[in-house]
Motif scaffolding. Structure first.
Motif, PDB file in Angstrom:
ATOM      1  N   ASN A   5       0.828  -1.211   0.000  1.00 40.02           N
ATOM      2  CA  ASN A   5       0.000   0.000   0.000  1.00 40.02           C
ATOM      3  C   ASN A   5       0.860   1.258   0.000  1.00 40.02           C
ATOM      4  N   ARG A   6       1.949   1.223   0.738  1.00 42.32           N
ATOM      5  CA  ARG A   6       2.840   2.385   0.802  1.00 42.32           C
ATOM      6  C   ARG A   6       3.484   2.643  -0.558  1.00 42.32           C
ATOM      7  N   ALA A   7       3.915   1.577  -1.222  1.00 44.18           N
ATOM      8  CA  ALA A   7       4.516   1.733  -2.550  1.00 44.18           C
ATOM      9  C   ALA A   7       3.491   2.263  -3.557  1.00 44.18           C
ATOM     10  N   GLY A   8       2.244   1.793  -3.429  1.00 45.17           N
ATOM     11  CA  GLY A   8       1.194   2.273  -4.323  1.00 45.17           C
ATOM     12  C   GLY A   8       0.924   3.753  -4.137  1.00 45.17           C
ATOM     13  N   LYS A   9       0.903   4.218  -2.885  1.00 47.16           N
ATOM     14  CA  LYS A   9       0.663   5.636  -2.631  1.00 47.16           C
ATOM     15  C   LYS A   9       1.822   6.495  -3.117  1.00 47.16           C
ATOM     16  N   ILE A  10       3.029   6.016  -2.929  1.00 47.36           N
ATOM     17  CA  ILE A  10       4.201   6.761  -3.412  1.00 47.36           C
ATOM     18  C   ILE A  10       4.164   6.861  -4.934  1.00 47.36           C
ATOM     19  N   TYR A  11       3.769   5.770  -5.573  1.00 49.63           N
ATOM     20  CA  TYR A  11       3.671   5.768  -7.043  1.00 49.63           C
ATOM     21  C   TYR A  11       2.640   6.791  -7.517  1.00 49.63           C
ATOM     22  N   LEU A  12       1.467   6.830  -6.858  1.00 50.15           N
ATOM     23  CA  LEU A  12       0.427   7.797  -7.229  1.00 50.15           C
ATOM     24  C   LEU A  12       0.901   9.232  -7.034  1.00 50.15           C
ATOM     25  N   ILE A  13       1.629   9.478  -5.946  1.00 50.23           N
ATOM     26  CA  ILE A  13       2.142  10.825  -5.680  1.00 50.23           C
ATOM     27  C   ILE A  13       3.109  11.247  -6.778  1.00 50.23           C
ATOM     28  N   ILE A  14       3.980  10.333  -7.194  1.00 53.47           N
ATOM     29  CA  ILE A  14       4.946  10.644  -8.255  1.00 53.47           C
ATOM     30  C   ILE A  14       4.227  10.936  -9.571  1.00 53.47           C
ATOM     31  N   VAL A  15       3.212  10.109  -9.894  1.00 54.51           N
ATOM     32  CA  VAL A  15       2.468  10.301 -11.141  1.00 54.51           C
ATOM     33  C   VAL A  15       1.765  11.649 -11.163  1.00 54.51           C
ATOM     34  N   PHE A  16       1.069  11.968 -10.076  1.00 54.89           N
ATOM     35  CA  PHE A  16       0.356  13.256 -10.014  1.00 54.89           C
ATOM     36  C   PHE A  16       1.321  14.434 -10.012  1.00 54.89           C
ATOM     37  N   ALA A  17       2.482  14.260  -9.380  1.00 54.88           N
ATOM     38  CA  ALA A  17       3.480  15.328  -9.380  1.00 54.88           C
ATOM     39  C   ALA A  17       3.982  15.598 -10.795  1.00 54.88           C
ATOM     40  N   LEU A  18       4.226  14.529 -11.549  1.00 54.25           N
ATOM     41  CA  LEU A  18       4.685  14.694 -12.933  1.00 54.25           C
ATOM     42  C   LEU A  18       3.610  15.332 -13.813  1.00 54.25           C
ATOM     43  N   LEU A  19       2.349  14.997 -13.541  1.00 55.33           N
ATOM     44  CA  LEU A  19       1.258  15.541 -14.346  1.00 55.33           C
ATOM     45  C   LEU A  19       1.007  17.019 -14.048  1.00 55.33           C
ATOM     46  N   TYR A  20       1.062  17.387 -12.781  1.00 51.94           N
ATOM     47  CA  TYR A  20       0.680  18.743 -12.401  1.00 51.94           C
ATOM     48  C   TYR A  20       1.853  19.713 -12.307  1.00 51.94           C
ATOM     49  N   ALA A  21       3.067  19.212 -12.273  1.00 56.38           N
ATOM     50  CA  ALA A  21       4.223  20.113 -12.168  1.00 56.38           C
ATOM     51  C   ALA A  21       4.298  21.119 -13.320  1.00 56.38           C
ATOM     52  N   PRO A  22       4.119  20.698 -14.592  1.00 56.50           N
ATOM     53  CA  PRO A  22       4.157  21.692 -15.672  1.00 56.50           C
ATOM     54  C   PRO A  22       3.048  22.734 -15.570  1.00 56.50           C
ATOM     55  N   ILE A  23       1.877  22.310 -15.087  1.00 53.10           N
ATOM     56  CA  ILE A  23       0.761  23.251 -14.949  1.00 53.10           C
ATOM     57  C   ILE A  23       1.073  24.296 -13.885  1.00 53.10           C
ATOM     58  N   PHE A  24       1.584  23.851 -12.739  1.00 59.63           N
ATOM     59  CA  PHE A  24       1.920  24.794 -11.674  1.00 59.63           C
ATOM     60  C   PHE A  24       3.090  25.687 -12.071  1.00 59.63           C
ATOM     61  N   TYR A  25       4.010  25.150 -12.868  1.00 54.86           N
ATOM     62  CA  TYR A  25       5.123  25.949 -13.377  1.00 54.86           C
ATOM     63  C   TYR A  25       4.586  27.063 -14.277  1.00 54.86           C
ATOM     64  N   LEU A  26       3.652  26.708 -15.143  1.00 52.33           N
ATOM     65  CA  LEU A  26       3.023  27.698 -16.024  1.00 52.33           C
ATOM     66  C   LEU A  26       2.259  28.741 -15.215  1.00 52.33           C
ATOM     67  N   MET A  27       1.517  28.307 -14.213  1.00 53.07           N
ATOM     68  CA  MET A  27       0.749  29.235 -13.385  1.00 53.07           C
ATOM     69  C   MET A  27       1.665  30.168 -12.599  1.00 53.07           C
ATOM     70  N   TYR A  28       2.767  29.639 -12.112  1.00 52.72           N
ATOM     71  CA  TYR A  28       3.705  30.445 -11.316  1.00 52.72           C
ATOM     72  C   TYR A  28       4.262  31.613 -12.130  1.00 52.72           C
ATOM     73  N   TYR A  29       4.648  31.341 -13.358  1.00 50.52           N
ATOM     74  CA  TYR A  29       5.254  32.393 -14.172  1.00 50.52           C
ATOM     75  C   TYR A  29       4.209  33.302 -14.829  1.00 50.52           C
ATOM     76  N   SER A  30       2.919  32.983 -14.672  1.00 49.86           N
ATOM     77  CA  SER A  30       1.904  33.913 -15.173  1.00 49.86           C
ATOM     78  C   SER A  30       1.852  35.186 -14.341  1.00 49.86           C
ATOM     79  N   PHE A  31       2.502  35.175 -13.179  1.00 50.26           N
ATOM     80  CA  PHE A  31       2.564  36.358 -12.307  1.00 50.26           C
ATOM     81  C   PHE A  31       3.928  37.037 -12.356  1.00 50.26           C
ATOM     82  N   ASN A  32       4.770  36.648 -13.307  1.00 55.06           N
ATOM     83  CA  ASN A  32       6.127  37.172 -13.385  1.00 55.06           C
ATOM     84  C   ASN A  32       6.162  38.514 -14.127  1.00 55.06           C
ATOM     85  N   SER A  33       6.684  39.516 -13.489  1.00 51.49           N
ATOM     86  CA  SER A  33       6.778  40.841 -14.119  1.00 51.49           C
ATOM     87  C   SER A  33       7.926  40.916 -15.116  1.00 51.49           C
ATOM     88  N   GLY A  34       8.795  39.907 -15.130  1.00 53.63           N
ATOM     89  CA  GLY A  34       9.959  39.937 -16.014  1.00 53.63           C
ATOM     90  C   GLY A  34       9.640  39.620 -17.458  1.00 53.63           C
TER      91      GLY A  34
END
Length: 273
Positions: A5-34
Motif C-alpha cells: 500500500n505504501r509503494a502504491g501511494k508513493i507511485y500515485l504521488i509521483i504520477v500526479f506530481a509529474l502531471l501537475y508540475a508543468p501546470i503549476f510551473y506555467l501558473m507560477y510564471y503567469s505572475f512574473n513581471s519579467g
C-alpha cells in the motif's frame, strides 16, 4: 500500513506530481513581471489584465464556447437516437458491425479525421469557418455520446417498457417518461464528455478553421509559435482554475444528491433521519 500500500501511494504521488508540475510551473510564471519563464523578477497581474483587454481573444473564447455547447447538444441528441436504434437491432452480427464502425471513429488519429474533413468540405464546397468547425465537432462527438448512452440503455429491463405499454402509454410516453428518465445520467455524461472533447480539440479544428474564424486551442498554438508571451500563461491559468471549479462543484452536487437519495428510503419508512 503494508509495504504494498505504501509503494502504491508513493507511485500515485509521483504520477500526479509529474502531471501537475508543468501546470503549476506555467501558473507560477503567469505572475512574473519579467516577461519570461526563466527568472521570476516580481509579482504582477499585468498579463491577466492583458487577457481581459484583448477584444480578439475574448471573441475567440466566445466562439469556442458556442461551438462546444452547440456541438455537444446536437451530438448528444443524435447519440440518443443512435443508441436507441442500435439497441433495437436484434441481429448480433449487424449490431457488432455498427458498434465497431462507431468505435473506429473514436480511436482514429485526429490528424486523419481532420484531413478527411478538410477534403470533404473542399469537395462539398463548404467554406471553412463556423459551419465546418461545428460539423466536425458534432461528427467526432456523436460516437462518444453513443458509447456513453448505449450501456445504460442496455441495463434497462424490457419489463419497464412492457409495463408502460400495458398501462396504455403511447410510444411517445414510453420514450419521454420511461426511457429518457432512466438513461438521463448517461445523457448528462455524454453531454459533458462531448463538451470536454470539443473544448480540448486542436488537431481536427486546426484543419477545418478558416482565415477569419478560429478557436481557443488553435489561437494558443499560434501565439505560442510566435514566441513566449506570459498572457498565454495567464489565459491557461484562468481556464485551469475555471475547469477545476466546475469539477469540484459537480462533485459536491453529486455527493449531495447521493446523500439525499440515501436518506429517502429511511424517511419513507418512518425511520427518523
Amino acid at each position: 500500513m503494508s509495504e504494498k500500500n505504501r509503494a502504491g501511494k508513493i507511485y500515485l504521488i509521483i504520477v500526479f506530481a509529474l502531471l501537475y508540475a508543468p501546470i503549476f510551473y506555467l501558473m507560477y510564471y503567469s505572475f512574473n513581471s519579467g516577461g519570461n519563464m526563466h527568472e521570476f523578477e516580481g509579482f504582477t497581474l499585468e498579463w491577466y489584465s492583458e487577457v481581459f483587454h484583448d477584444t480578439r481573444l475574448i471573441i475567440i473564447v466566445i466562439n469556442t464556447l458556442v461551438i462546444a455547447l452547440l456541438s455537444s447538444v446536437i451530438a448528444t441528441i443524435i447519440g440518443i437516437v443512435g443508441a436507441l436504434a442500435i439497441d433495437r437491432i436484434r441481429r448480433k452480427r449487424v449490431k457488432n458491425t455498427i458498434l465497431s464502425l462507431n468505435n473506429v471513429l473514436i480511436v482514429s488519429p485526429d490528424v486523419i479525421i481532420g484531413a478527411s474533413f478538410l477534403i470533404l468540405f473542399t469537395i462539398a464546397g463548404i467554406q471553412l469557418g463556423f459551419t465546418s468547425v461545428l460539423l466536425s465537432h458534432i461528427a467526432f462527438s456523436v460516437p462518444i455520446a453513443v458509447l456513453m448512452i448505449l450501456p445504460r440503455l442496455q441495463e434497462m429491463s424490457p419489463t419497464l417498457v412492457d409495463a408502460a405499454r400495458d398501462l396504455g402509454a403511447s410510444r411517445r410516453d414510453v420514450l419521454t417518461k420511461v426511457i429518457i428518465p432512466f438513461i438521463s445520467p448517461a445523457i448528462f455524461s455524454a453531454f459533458f464528455m462531448a463538451l470536454t472533447y470539443s473544448l480540448d480539440d486542436f488537431a481536427v479544428t486546426f484543419f477545418v478553421t478558416g482565415s477569419g474564424y478560429t478557436t481557443l486551442s488553435v489561437e494558443i498554438y499560434s501565439r505560442a509559435r510566435a514566441g513566449v508571451s506570459l498572457s498565454i500563461n495567464a489565459l491557461s491559468t484562468l481556464i485551469f482554475l475555471i475547469t477545476t471549479a466546475l469539477v469540484v462543484g459537480y462533485y459536491l452536487v453529486s455527493k449531495g444528491n447521493l446523500r439525499r437519495r440515501g436518506k429517502e428510503p429511511a424517511s419513507e419508512m418512518g425511520v427518523p433521519r
